[in-house]
Design a protein around this motif. Structure first.
Motif, PDB file in Angstrom:
ATOM      1  N   GLY A 179       0.811  -1.226   0.000  1.00 52.17           N
ATOM      2  CA  GLY A 179       0.000   0.000   0.000  1.00 52.17           C
ATOM      3  C   GLY A 179       0.834   1.262   0.000  1.00 52.17           C
ATOM      4  O   GLY A 179       0.355   2.331   0.353  1.00 52.17           O
ATOM      5  N   SER A 180       2.084   1.162  -0.397  1.00 51.21           N
ATOM      6  CA  SER A 180       2.984   2.321  -0.317  1.00 51.21           C
ATOM      7  C   SER A 180       2.663   3.363  -1.396  1.00 51.21           C
ATOM      8  O   SER A 180       1.848   3.130  -2.284  1.00 51.21           O
ATOM      9  N   CYS A 181       3.338   4.510  -1.314  1.00 51.24           N
ATOM     10  CA  CYS A 181       3.126   5.574  -2.304  1.00 51.24           C
ATOM     11  C   CYS A 181       4.049   5.384  -3.497  1.00 51.24           C
ATOM     12  O   CYS A 181       4.064   6.209  -4.391  1.00 51.24           O
ATOM     13  N   ASN A 182       4.864   4.336  -3.480  1.00 50.35           N
ATOM     14  CA  ASN A 182       5.826   4.050  -4.545  1.00 50.35           C
ATOM     15  C   ASN A 182       7.175   4.718  -4.274  1.00 50.35           C
ATOM     16  O   ASN A 182       8.112   4.527  -5.035  1.00 50.35           O
ATOM     17  N   GLY A 183       7.291   5.485  -3.213  1.00 50.45           N
ATOM     18  CA  GLY A 183       8.565   6.119  -2.879  1.00 50.45           C
ATOM     19  C   GLY A 183       9.592   5.078  -2.463  1.00 50.45           C
ATOM     20  O   GLY A 183      10.731   5.070  -2.953  1.00 50.45           O
ATOM     21  N   CYS A 184       9.210   4.178  -1.571  1.00 51.07           N
ATOM     22  CA  CYS A 184      10.135   3.135  -1.111  1.00 51.07           C
ATOM     23  C   CYS A 184      10.537   2.218  -2.257  1.00 51.07           C
ATOM     24  O   CYS A 184      11.673   1.749  -2.316  1.00 51.07           O
ATOM     25  N   GLU A 185       9.582   1.988  -3.191  1.00 51.82           N
ATOM     26  CA  GLU A 185       9.898   1.132  -4.343  1.00 51.82           C
ATOM     27  C   GLU A 185      11.018   1.749  -5.171  1.00 51.82           C
ATOM     28  O   GLU A 185      11.869   1.042  -5.692  1.00 51.82           O
ATOM     29  N   LEU A 186      11.008   3.072  -5.285  1.00 53.25           N
ATOM     30  CA  LEU A 186      12.059   3.731  -6.067  1.00 53.25           C
ATOM     31  C   LEU A 186      13.422   3.397  -5.471  1.00 53.25           C
ATOM     32  O   LEU A 186      14.391   3.126  -6.197  1.00 53.25           O
ATOM     33  N   GLU A 187      13.500   3.411  -4.151  1.00 57.50           N
ATOM     34  CA  GLU A 187      14.791   3.140  -3.509  1.00 57.50           C
ATOM     35  C   GLU A 187      15.144   1.653  -3.560  1.00 57.50           C
ATOM     36  O   GLU A 187      16.323   1.297  -3.603  1.00 57.50           O
ATOM     37  N   ARG A 218      21.660  11.595  -6.072  1.00 57.30           N
ATOM     38  CA  ARG A 218      22.677  11.967  -5.082  1.00 57.30           C
ATOM     39  C   ARG A 218      22.876  13.477  -5.058  1.00 57.30           C
ATOM     40  O   ARG A 218      23.060  14.055  -3.988  1.00 57.30           O
ATOM     41  N   ASN A 219      22.831  14.098  -6.230  1.00 60.30           N
ATOM     42  CA  ASN A 219      22.927  15.562  -6.254  1.00 60.30           C
ATOM     43  C   ASN A 219      21.732  16.189  -5.543  1.00 60.30           C
ATOM     44  O   ASN A 219      21.882  17.162  -4.806  1.00 60.30           O
ATOM     45  N   ASN A 220      20.538  15.610  -5.755  1.00 60.76           N
ATOM     46  CA  ASN A 220      19.361  16.111  -5.034  1.00 60.76           C
ATOM     47  C   ASN A 220      19.587  16.022  -3.527  1.00 60.76           C
ATOM     48  O   ASN A 220      19.304  16.966  -2.790  1.00 60.76           O
ATOM     49  N   GLY A 221      20.057  14.861  -3.094  1.00 55.42           N
ATOM     50  CA  GLY A 221      20.269  14.648  -1.661  1.00 55.42           C
ATOM     51  C   GLY A 221      21.285  15.635  -1.098  1.00 55.42           C
ATOM     52  O   GLY A 221      21.071  16.236  -0.039  1.00 55.42           O
ATOM     53  N   ALA A 222      22.377  15.814  -1.823  1.00 59.47           N
ATOM     54  CA  ALA A 222      23.452  16.676  -1.322  1.00 59.47           C
ATOM     55  C   ALA A 222      23.037  18.153  -1.345  1.00 59.47           C
ATOM     56  O   ALA A 222      23.363  18.907  -0.430  1.00 59.47           O
ATOM     57  N   LEU A 223      22.303  18.564  -2.373  1.00 60.01           N
ATOM     58  CA  LEU A 223      22.005  19.990  -2.524  1.00 60.01           C
ATOM     59  C   LEU A 223      20.699  20.409  -1.866  1.00 60.01           C
ATOM     60  O   LEU A 223      20.572  21.517  -1.360  1.00 60.01           O
ATOM     61  N   PHE A 224      19.700  19.514  -1.891  1.00 57.63           N
ATOM     62  CA  PHE A 224      18.373  19.917  -1.411  1.00 57.63           C
ATOM     63  C   PHE A 224      17.905  19.105  -0.207  1.00 57.63           C
ATOM     64  O   PHE A 224      16.803  19.311   0.288  1.00 57.63           O
ATOM     65  N   GLY A 225      18.710  18.130   0.211  1.00 59.11           N
ATOM     66  CA  GLY A 225      18.380  17.394   1.433  1.00 59.11           C
ATOM     67  C   GLY A 225      17.435  16.224   1.255  1.00 59.11           C
ATOM     68  O   GLY A 225      17.063  15.575   2.224  1.00 59.11           O
ATOM     69  N   HIS A 226      17.022  15.925   0.030  1.00 60.65           N
ATOM     70  CA  HIS A 226      16.163  14.756  -0.176  1.00 60.65           C
ATOM     71  C   HIS A 226      16.358  14.241  -1.594  1.00 60.65           C
ATOM     72  O   HIS A 226      16.322  15.017  -2.543  1.00 60.65           O
ATOM     73  N   ARG A 227      16.556  12.927  -1.702  1.00 62.08           N
ATOM     74  CA  ARG A 227      16.855  12.353  -3.015  1.00 62.08           C
ATOM     75  C   ARG A 227      15.718  12.532  -4.013  1.00 62.08           C
ATOM     76  O   ARG A 227      15.939  12.589  -5.217  1.00 62.08           O
ATOM     77  N   TYR A 228      14.484  12.584  -3.526  1.00 68.56           N
ATOM     78  CA  TYR A 228      13.345  12.755  -4.442  1.00 68.56           C
ATOM     79  C   TYR A 228      12.697  14.130  -4.278  1.00 68.56           C
ATOM     80  O   TYR A 228      11.630  14.372  -4.804  1.00 68.56           O
ATOM     81  N   LEU A 229      13.316  14.987  -3.493  1.00 71.69           N
ATOM     82  CA  LEU A 229      12.865  16.373  -3.294  1.00 71.69           C
ATOM     83  C   LEU A 229      11.541  16.454  -2.544  1.00 71.69           C
ATOM     84  O   LEU A 229      10.786  17.412  -2.701  1.00 71.69           O
ATOM     85  N   MET A 230      11.238  15.428  -1.741  1.00 70.66           N
ATOM     86  CA  MET A 230      10.017  15.489  -0.937  1.00 70.66           C
ATOM     87  C   MET A 230      10.098  16.661   0.031  1.00 70.66           C
ATOM     88  O   MET A 230      11.164  16.970   0.566  1.00 70.66           O
ATOM     89  N   ASP A 231       8.961  17.282   0.262  1.00 73.37           N
ATOM     90  CA  ASP A 231       8.808  18.387   1.216  1.00 73.37           C
ATOM     91  C   ASP A 231       9.666  19.615   0.866  1.00 73.37           C
ATOM     92  O   ASP A 231       9.933  20.444   1.726  1.00 73.37           O
TER      93      ASP A 231
END
Lengths: 180, 516
Positions: free
Chosen positions: A52-60, B291-304
């Motif tokens: 039931g995830s949002c697919n975020g964990c799947e990406l990782e 990795r650039n997202n994580g290093a520059l913006f603090g989240h690999r997928y830019l959440m929040d």
């Protein structure tokens, strides 16, 4: 073909060193015997279940297979059936619509089996659930059963939204290594 | 006015994109939809709300889009019999949305041809509706197994293959029912709702700021698009415009999300035709972006990273250099990889002709986003309704007319290069200093706002209704996958079973985004 081979040679080896196991991630007593660990130690088959995830964990989890983490190089492989698996990697707050599928997948996994809950939602229901106020969370809603441990027994939890591939790998390694 | 109809009075909404709202009577719903449809417009989203606390009944809401912009119409419905005329005969894509609106709120389309449940399985009774304000979860709970009447295909040698909800790979859960003859697929029927976790209900107990975080988790791969659309809707209600710097950074985040996802998909498309080299190569590049997202913006997928009123992450001058270098690296490498894909006979043999959707069918089904553009449906929010800063960026839309897997691959490559160009442009124009956000704590009472953003998959819409205290009364996030999932059922017809994963991947649609 020449371009392809040239590209492979030019790319070289990208793999990072694997993280060490983290004892603090362990939530239940290890049920595994030394000899089983010996078997797992050299090769581990994982079945991933999105409950039931949002697919975020799947990406990782996908990212774990890239050349930097090179999970297959550690003898860890994602398999297509729970019947081939030693470990379930479960993500998401368990939606009520996935309870049956998750239980059946768990039942189809041969003993001894390990369960690693991946991500904040799998640990405590996450943002999708109102917390029920109990000490360790596990919130539920009309549509969600909350954390994975509310549905099947869990050995190791890995928090984070989503946890980085390194954290997931660490959780996997923690589950298979013996508690000293 | 975007639509001419004697009974329609529209008010323009404040905000970043051209949008209007208006109230209509149920009897006017079909003629107005027909009018928009015949003028080349589309249905973007359909949802309902429980307005009984404001002394009304229920309401049906639809979001339409035509060349003028976004038109949000509300149809008040009586509490006793909340029924409205079916619009799935005009917009086929409305079918599942109407069924979902019934499952969640109990409003229904009379004369509708398909009354099967859609999002509901067995978690709550058929007669109880989670999005009603007086919904009580405990007595509504059931543990019934899901039973769903799939359409049966009969004939000599026809058999069914049932797949899912747990799939063979690392994929979200959903059920596919194939009817096949030998290797050939005659029909596919999708069954979703497995990841339904009550997102819309959850919004109603949240503050504006908590809601922003939840919006960013409707579909994890499109977190920036959702977060921006949510912020845009809130800013529309409050009639505030975020500072310039925030808008430029939002566009940077959105393009980086597109770059990361297109890289990932191009890798998997290689993998699905047994060229694992493609996966290895593209995922090295994707990992570098993350990795650039994580290093520059603090989240690999830019959440929040996006908040109502602005952004929560900044980019300093050294970071800019990193991103310029990243652009050069990606441009160089992706050009080589594109050449390899294009010259690889095995790859092209699998890509070309697989999973085709002709432009005419795409128009009929309302196909949108990158899959739509690969079938000649030239819609891109960044181009048609460019909100700042896209109004200064002159985005080049990628379209192609073949509608097969190869076309969706080409559109991805083109969009990837265009996003890299946009990233360079944004970086060059992003001057140091400047505010990151304006305070936006609370929304005005009884407001309505909508935000629409072109995510990597297609247009993401978020609509917000506030109550008499300015709290979130109803939030509806809409994923482009609602539009494109039904098209997949058509795309696979006549293809062979082993091509399904490839065709499916070429769309790469969201389960969580449509299950809510």
């Amino acid at each position: 073909m020449y371009q392809l081979i040239k590209q492979i040679i030019k790319t070289g080896i990208k793999t990072d060193a694997a993280p060490l196991p983290d004892e603090t991630l362990r939530v239940t007593a290890q049920r595994l015997h030394e000899e089983i660990l010996h078997v797992f130690g050299s090769a581990l088959n994982i079945r991933h279940v999105d409950a039931g995830s949002c697919n975020g964990c799947e990406l990782e989890i996908h990212a774990l297979s890239n050349a930097y983490y090179n999970i297959e190089g550690l003898g860890i492989k994602f398999v297509a059936s729970p019947r081939h698996a030693d470990m379930l990697l479960v993500t998401g707050p368990v939606s009520r619509h996935m309870v049956t599928a998750l239980r059946r997948t768990f039942d189809a996994t041969p003993e001894p089996r390990l369960v690693v809950a991946i991500g904040e939602c799998a640990c405590n229901g996450g943002i999708f659930c109102t917390n029920d106020g109990s000490p360790d969370g596990g919130g539920e809603s009309y549509a969600s059963c909350g954390r994975v441990a509310n549905v099947i027994p869990v050995d190791v939890v890995v928090g984070g939204c989503p946890p980085t591939p390194t954290a997931i790998l660490q959780g996997i390694l923690t589950a298979v290594s013996a508690q000293k | 006015m975007p639509i001419n109809h004697p009974n329609l009075h529209l008010t323009q909404l404040a905000g970043a994109i051209p949008a209007w709202s208006g109230k209509i009577k149920p009897d006017d719903l079909q003629p107005i939809c027909r009018n928009v449809h015949d003028g080349g417009g589309r249905l973007v989203a359909l949802w309902g709300s429980d307005d009984r606390e404001q002394g009304n009944g229920y309401a049906l809401h639809i979001a339409l889009v035509n060349e003028a912009g976004l038109i949000c119409l509300s149809v008040p419905l009586p509490a006793g019999q909340p029924a409205y005329p079916d619009i799935s005969s005009i917009f086929p894509v409305a079918n599942r949305m109407q069924r979902a609106a019934y499952d969640l709120l109990g409003i229904y389309a009379h004369e509708g041809r398909d009354h099967r449940k859609w999002l509901r399985h067995g978690a709550w009774h058929g007669g109880s509706f989670p999005l009603r304000k007086d919904f009580d979860p405990a007595p509504s709970r059931t543990d019934d197994a899901d039973s769903y009447p799939f359409v049966q295909v009969e004939g000599q040698g026809v058999h069914e293959i049932a797949v899912g909800p747990v799939h063979a790979g690392t994929i979200e859960p959903g059920h596919f029912r194939f009817s096949v003859v030998g290797e050939k697929m005659l029909r596919l029927e999708e069954r979703f709702g497995y990841t339904h976790k009550g997102i819309e209900k959850r919004f109603e107990s949240m503050s504006l700021q908590q809601g922003e975080k939840l919006a960013g988790r409707v579909s994890g791969d499109s977190t920036v698009a959702y977060a921006w659309a949510y912020a845009m809707a809130a800013e529309s209600i409050a009639a505030v415009t975020p500072p310039d710097r925030a808008l430029w950074l939002r566009a940077l985040f959105l393009e980086r999300e597109r770059i990361a996802n297109h890289l990932g998909d191009l890798g998997y498309l290689g993998n699905d035709v047994a060229l694992s080299f493609g996966f290895t190569q593209f995922w090295i590049l994707k990992e570098q972006v993350l990795r650039n997202n994580g290093a520059l913006f603090g989240h690999r997928y830019l959440m929040d990273s996006i908040i109502p009123g602005g952004v929560a992450a900044d980019l300093a001058e050294p970071g800019k250099r990193t991103l310029f270098e990243e652009c050069s690296l990606l441009e160089r490498e992706v050009r080589v990889l594109r050449g390899i894909y294009e010259e690889h006979a095995g790859v092209q043999d699998r890509f070309i002709g697989a999973g085709r959707i002709e432009p005419r069918l795409a128009a009929q089904l309302g196909l949108c986003g990158l899959a739509g553009r690969a079938s000649s449906q030239a819609w891109d929010t960044r181009v048609q309704f460019p909100c700042a800063p896209y109004d200064q960026l002159d985005v080049q839309m990628a379209t192609y007319r073949n509608g097969d897997v190869a076309a969706r691959v080409i559109v991805r490559f083109d969009e990837l290069f265009e996003s890299l160009r946009l990233q360079r442009e944004i970086l060059a124009r992003l001057m140091p200093g400047g505010q990151l956000s304006l305070p936006l704590e609370k929304l005005p009472a009884l407001g309505f706002g909508a935000g629409m953003v072109e995510g990597w998959r297609g247009e993401v819409l978020v609509a917000i209704h506030t109550d008499k205290d300015g709290n979130l009364a109803r939030v509806h996030p809409h994923d482009p996958s609602w539009q494109n999932w039904p098209a997949l059922e058509h795309a696979i017809m006549g293809n062979i079973v082993p091509d399904f994963p490839l065709i499916n991947k070429s769309f790469n649609l969201s389960y969580s985004g449509q299950d809510l």
